[in-house]
Scaffold this motif. Sequence first.
Motif, PDB file in Angstrom:
ATOM      1  N   GLN A 104       0.835  -1.200   0.000  1.00 22.03           N
ATOM      2  CA  GLN A 104       0.000   0.000   0.000  1.00 22.03           C
ATOM      3  C   GLN A 104       0.877   1.261   0.000  1.00 22.03           C
ATOM      4  OE1 GLN A 104      -0.337  -2.108   2.857  1.00 22.03           O
ATOM      5  NE2 GLN A 104      -1.781  -3.473   1.829  1.00 22.03           N
ATOM      6  N   ILE A 105       0.374   2.270  -0.674  1.00 23.54           N
ATOM      7  CA  ILE A 105       0.941   3.623  -0.594  1.00 23.54           C
ATOM      8  C   ILE A 105      -0.183   4.533  -0.102  1.00 23.54           C
ATOM      9  CG2 ILE A 105       1.910   5.576  -1.860  1.00 23.54           C
ATOM     10  CD1 ILE A 105       3.077   3.589  -3.860  1.00 23.54           C
ATOM     11  N   VAL A 106       0.006   5.154   1.054  1.00 26.54           N
ATOM     12  CA  VAL A 106      -1.027   6.025   1.617  1.00 26.54           C
ATOM     13  C   VAL A 106      -0.804   7.441   1.095  1.00 26.54           C
ATOM     14  CG1 VAL A 106      -2.111   6.899   3.714  1.00 26.54           C
ATOM     15  CG2 VAL A 106      -1.158   4.579   3.677  1.00 26.54           C
ATOM     16  N   ASP A 107      -1.767   7.953   0.356  1.00 23.62           N
ATOM     17  CA  ASP A 107      -1.643   9.283  -0.238  1.00 23.62           C
ATOM     18  C   ASP A 107      -2.086  10.388   0.719  1.00 23.62           C
ATOM     19  OD1 ASP A 107      -0.723   8.449  -2.848  1.00 23.62           O
ATOM     20  OD2 ASP A 107      -2.749   7.641  -3.150  1.00 23.62           O
ATOM     21  N   SER A 108      -3.176  10.165   1.424  1.00 25.48           N
ATOM     22  CA  SER A 108      -3.665  11.187   2.359  1.00 25.48           C
ATOM     23  C   SER A 108      -4.599  10.562   3.373  1.00 25.48           C
ATOM     24  CB  SER A 108      -4.375  12.319   1.614  1.00 25.48           C
ATOM     25  OG  SER A 108      -5.534  11.840   0.960  1.00 25.48           O
ATOM     26  N   VAL A 109      -4.681  11.232   4.531  1.00 24.98           N
ATOM     27  CA  VAL A 109      -5.636  10.851   5.574  1.00 24.98           C
ATOM     28  C   VAL A 109      -6.334  12.136   6.009  1.00 24.98           C
ATOM     29  CG1 VAL A 109      -5.963   9.796   7.837  1.00 24.98           C
ATOM     30  CG2 VAL A 109      -4.134   8.965   6.327  1.00 24.98           C
ATOM     31  N   VAL A 110      -7.653  12.142   5.979  1.00 28.26           N
ATOM     32  CA  VAL A 110      -8.399  13.376   6.231  1.00 28.26           C
ATOM     33  C   VAL A 110      -9.406  13.159   7.363  1.00 28.26           C
ATOM     34  CG1 VAL A 110      -9.899  15.148   5.254  1.00 28.26           C
ATOM     35  CG2 VAL A 110      -8.155  14.048   3.813  1.00 28.26           C
ATOM     36  N   LEU A 111      -9.307  14.015   8.380  1.00 29.33           N
ATOM     37  CA  LEU A 111     -10.284  14.061   9.468  1.00 29.33           C
ATOM     38  C   LEU A 111     -11.241  15.206   9.164  1.00 29.33           C
ATOM     39  CD1 LEU A 111     -11.246  13.243  12.361  1.00 29.33           C
ATOM     40  CD2 LEU A 111      -9.652  14.979  13.216  1.00 29.33           C
ATOM     41  N   SER A 112     -12.543  14.941   9.181  1.00 30.22           N
ATOM     42  CA  SER A 112     -13.542  15.945   8.793  1.00 30.22           C
ATOM     43  C   SER A 112     -14.524  16.201   9.936  1.00 30.22           C
ATOM     44  CB  SER A 112     -14.323  15.480   7.564  1.00 30.22           C
ATOM     45  OG  SER A 112     -13.447  15.163   6.493  1.00 30.22           O
ATOM     46  N   LEU A 113     -14.749  17.488  10.207  1.00 29.59           N
ATOM     47  CA  LEU A 113     -15.745  17.931  11.183  1.00 29.59           C
ATOM     48  C   LEU A 113     -16.792  18.747  10.446  1.00 29.59           C
ATOM     49  CD1 LEU A 113     -13.326  19.256  13.977  1.00 29.59           C
ATOM     50  CD2 LEU A 113     -14.190  16.923  13.687  1.00 29.59           C
ATOM     51  N   PHE A 114     -18.057  18.601  10.844  1.00 29.58           N
ATOM     52  CA  PHE A 114     -19.144  19.259  10.118  1.00 29.58           C
ATOM     53  C   PHE A 114     -20.037  20.063  11.061  1.00 29.58           C
ATOM     54  CE2 PHE A 114     -17.997  15.409   7.725  1.00 29.58           C
ATOM     55  CZ  PHE A 114     -17.614  15.988   6.523  1.00 29.58           C
ATOM     56  N   ALA A 214     -19.846  19.158  -5.421  1.00 28.60           N
ATOM     57  CA  ALA A 214     -19.595  19.989  -4.242  1.00 28.60           C
ATOM     58  C   ALA A 214     -19.401  19.122  -3.001  1.00 28.60           C
ATOM     59  CB  ALA A 214     -20.747  20.965  -4.033  1.00 28.60           C
ATOM     60  N   THR A 215     -18.332  19.386  -2.270  1.00 26.13           N
ATOM     61  CA  THR A 215     -18.091  18.674  -1.021  1.00 26.13           C
ATOM     62  C   THR A 215     -19.024  19.201   0.061  1.00 26.13           C
ATOM     63  OG1 THR A 215     -16.362  20.256  -0.415  1.00 26.13           O
ATOM     64  CG2 THR A 215     -15.672  18.265  -1.589  1.00 26.13           C
ATOM     65  N   THR A 216     -19.258  18.389   1.071  1.00 25.92           N
ATOM     66  CA  THR A 216     -20.081  18.823   2.202  1.00 25.92           C
ATOM     67  C   THR A 216     -19.348  19.932   2.952  1.00 25.92           C
ATOM     68  OG1 THR A 216     -20.979  16.595   2.437  1.00 25.92           O
ATOM     69  CG2 THR A 216     -21.230  18.076   4.318  1.00 25.92           C
ATOM     70  N   PRO A 217     -20.001  21.067   3.238  1.00 18.90           N
ATOM     71  CA  PRO A 217     -19.325  22.137   3.965  1.00 18.90           C
ATOM     72  C   PRO A 217     -18.804  21.644   5.324  1.00 18.90           C
ATOM     73  CG  PRO A 217     -21.379  22.932   3.024  1.00 18.90           C
ATOM     74  CD  PRO A 217     -21.368  21.451   2.838  1.00 18.90           C
ATOM     75  N   GLY A 218     -17.542  21.887   5.587  1.00 21.60           N
ATOM     76  CA  GLY A 218     -16.953  21.425   6.839  1.00 21.60           C
ATOM     77  C   GLY A 218     -15.513  21.848   6.973  1.00 21.60           C
ATOM     78  N   TYR A 219     -14.886  21.392   8.056  1.00 21.75           N
ATOM     79  CA  TYR A 219     -13.449  21.571   8.275  1.00 21.75           C
ATOM     80  C   TYR A 219     -12.769  20.254   7.908  1.00 21.75           C
ATOM     81  CZ  TYR A 219     -14.725  25.642  11.151  1.00 21.75           C
ATOM     82  OH  TYR A 219     -15.228  26.847  11.604  1.00 21.75           O
ATOM     83  N   TYR A 220     -11.795  20.311   7.001  1.00 17.67           N
ATOM     84  CA  TYR A 220     -11.080  19.126   6.545  1.00 17.67           C
ATOM     85  C   TYR A 220      -9.625  19.241   6.989  1.00 17.67           C
ATOM     86  CZ  TYR A 220     -15.207  18.262   3.675  1.00 17.67           C
ATOM     87  OH  TYR A 220     -16.496  18.024   3.248  1.00 17.67           O
ATOM     88  N   ILE A 221      -9.206  18.341   7.868  1.00 18.11           N
ATOM     89  CA  ILE A 221      -7.876  18.408   8.478  1.00 18.11           C
ATOM     90  C   ILE A 221      -7.043  17.236   7.955  1.00 18.11           C
ATOM     91  CG2 ILE A 221      -6.609  18.534  10.653  1.00 18.11           C
ATOM     92  CD1 ILE A 221      -9.298  19.229  12.009  1.00 18.11           C
ATOM     93  N   LYS A 222      -5.950  17.535   7.277  1.00 19.68           N
ATOM     94  CA  LYS A 222      -5.075  16.494   6.741  1.00 19.68           C
ATOM     95  C   LYS A 222      -4.141  15.981   7.838  1.00 19.68           C
ATOM     96  CE  LYS A 222      -5.076  18.088   1.921  1.00 19.68           C
ATOM     97  NZ  LYS A 222      -4.237  18.541   0.766  1.00 19.68           N
ATOM     98  N   LEU A 223      -4.120  14.660   7.996  1.00 13.57           N
ATOM     99  CA  LEU A 223      -3.254  14.028   8.985  1.00 13.57           C
ATOM    100  C   LEU A 223      -2.057  13.375   8.289  1.00 13.57           C
ATOM    101  CD1 LEU A 223      -5.914  12.418  11.373  1.00 13.57           C
ATOM    102  CD2 LEU A 223      -5.059  14.768  11.284  1.00 13.57           C
TER     103      LEU A 223
END
Length: 502
Positions: A104-114, A214-223
Amino acid sequence: MKILKFNLKLLVLCFISITFLLSCENDTTDIGANLIPDKSAGNIAYVDLVAYNVSNNDTIRADYKTLTKGLIGVYEDNIFGKSKASFSTQLRLSTSDEIKGSMQIVDSVVLSLFPEYNSSQSKVKQITLNPGTTSGIDTIKYITRYPITSFLGKTGSTMQLSVNKINTFLESIESKFYSNKTVTIGELLGTKTIGDSVISTSIRTSNGSTILEATTPGYYIKLDPTYFKQNFFDKKGSVNIADNSHFIQYFQGLRISPINEYSQFMFNFPVNKIKLIAYYRYKVNSSDSKYTNASYSFTMGGNYNTSLGEYNFYKRATASNEFLHNRDNPDKISGESKLFLQGMGGPSIHIKLNDSQLLAVKDSVQNKGWAIMGAKLKFYMTENFASKPNYIYAYNVTQKKFLPDLTNGYGSSYIFNPIYDIIGNPGYYTLNITKQIKDIIEKNLPNDEILVEMGDFLKNSSNAYLGYTKTTRAYEPFRLVFYGNKTAGDKQLRLEIAYTKN
């Protein structure tokens, strides 16, 4: 001697009744008019009360059972002082995804708050990504901002958040945690600067074709993708991620917290909408010519994810002396001129109505043709805070139960705790307690004491109240200051009774 004592009691009662009646006003009102068959206009009478603050020791139960929303941020004013809120949660293995392939190659991990937002106040920014110089068709990125609604702070403020792994086991959903509990912080996994608006992004062409919905409006935090590659994907097949009973002790959870102690806003967000998704590519065999795209969605905010709200009041070092005095040394006999109300385990307000004056009302109902149309408490604010809560609420603190006006009101038009009119900004909150008062006057029920809190009662999916302790108070960031019963003039806190007289 008995006759003398009887005449003395009668004289005292007459004096109380006369004094009470002199406080009545001839202003007409239609409050509760639907309770009276003839719906005629009535008069207003006031009943005094004693109101004072109750300290909750700046702590509150803040766990899976009480946190339907998480609270994050830092805020300070010169009345209540400084408060900070962090949120920790378990993450659990996906219920539908598995780690695919042998590489596996992990490209991104995203934590999302809405957080909840106001969809009617959006602002759109357009960025041309690829001008159609030859085709005449442009590729355009649309960034739409929506102001969040549950927000305490100055408009335009920003805040930097950190996301850390925690090294404290959060046990199970039956565990009871309080907001003064602290967790041990582990590795930093990501940071994000946020503002008072959430963002939705879409990409379309100038001729109307959609490239990215359109993405769901929120805060998207890259880990940190490397951390998840080494500590999750590379553990495929190990006992640590074999099942949730092992995984929640191996990876004990995440903590989201403000970095800057001088950030100036707080917000809350629904716990059941949190998302954590890892985007990766995989090969089944090392000899495969290319990788296949995939994603892994951790279970967040589910029925078994425990959580913790961690609140710090910094020992109220910057709070006003008046706040500290009224909270720590309340005058329980005669009440206060100012009353302080705060969520997150801050102070509550205790109210006791005047027994003698309620007795005078009862005498007027029984002997002078009064009919009670409505009764309410109006809490006038001393400060025009820029951010205000939608609701305050109250319950019967003597018997530890709802007030009857909440559960047995007078139809859909009768509201126990009306939502505050943010636009009109009348400067006061209202609690309608008509049935409570009518039960005291007409059914001889006891004059029980009332506790006023920040927030509102929670309901289940069937729109039924969950219980008098099931409220939003644990994640309400707001602060309010009201005039108390010792205040002179129209803004004095007292019971207002509307009545007709035959």
